[in-house]
Design a protein around this motif. Structure first.
Motif, mmCIF file in Angstrom:
data_model
loop_
_atom_site.group_PDB
_atom_site.id
_atom_site.type_symbol
_atom_site.label_atom_id
_atom_site.label_comp_id
_atom_site.label_asym_id
_atom_site.label_seq_id
_atom_site.Cartn_x
_atom_site.Cartn_y
_atom_site.Cartn_z
ATOM 1 N N UNK A 160 32.006 26.052 63.384
ATOM 2 C CA UNK A 160 33.188 26.795 62.963
ATOM 3 C C UNK A 160 32.822 28.232 62.662
ATOM 4 N N UNK A 161 33.674 28.888 61.896
ATOM 5 C CA UNK A 161 33.416 30.290 61.567
ATOM 6 C C UNK A 161 33.264 30.459 60.063
ATOM 7 N N UNK A 170 37.155 25.569 60.025
ATOM 8 C CA UNK A 170 36.651 24.396 60.747
ATOM 9 C C UNK A 170 37.694 23.932 61.752
ATOM 10 N N UNK A 221 35.820 29.581 55.071
ATOM 11 C CA UNK A 221 35.233 28.642 56.033
ATOM 12 C C UNK A 221 36.327 28.163 56.971
#
Lengths: 83, 83
Positions: free
Chosen positions: B40-41, B9, B7
């Motif tokens: 985010x990704x 962010x 994750x």
């Protein structure tokens, strides 16, 4: 209030050019064990309501109308109550 | 083999124009309870090694060198062994 955390992934059958490009860069840098990189989105937001069912409804509508491309992507989410 | 899930962010102190834009769209559509949207990704990939410590090393290097902008973003990851 609830905190929503949404994971957005491209469907497994859909190519991921961004993931492929990053992984190609990795190979050039000598990462030989990294495979099948897929890049999606992670979205966090607050839903300002006290009722879980209406928070869930709002999350799915927000995803369907603005966050997700339903032709290419799937999503899953969690809702966590915050005090 | 391990499956890594990362994750990414933006740091809390860094503005998120993409999140703000999507949320503005939401307001126009009548979503009045959605706040503080941050985008985010989410990155998934396979690390093809049997040794957890070297998989961890490879994940952090891959993140630091290719997936993350260390000036703007933080990340966390999980590693799950797959058989």
């Amino acid at each position: 209030m609830f905190k929503a955390k949404v994971l957005v992934k491209r469907r497994p059958s859909i190519l991921d050019p961004q993931g492929m490009a990053v992984e190609k860069g990795a190979k050039h840098l000598g990462f030989n064990n990294i495979k099948e990189t897929r890049i999606g989105k992670y979205v966090e937001f607050i839903v300002d309501t006290e009722i879980r069912s209406s928070a869930e409804k709002e999350v799915t509508e927000y995803c369907d109308k603005l966050l997700i491309n339903p032709n290419l992507e799937d999503y899953e989410y969690t809702l966590e109550e915050i005090l």
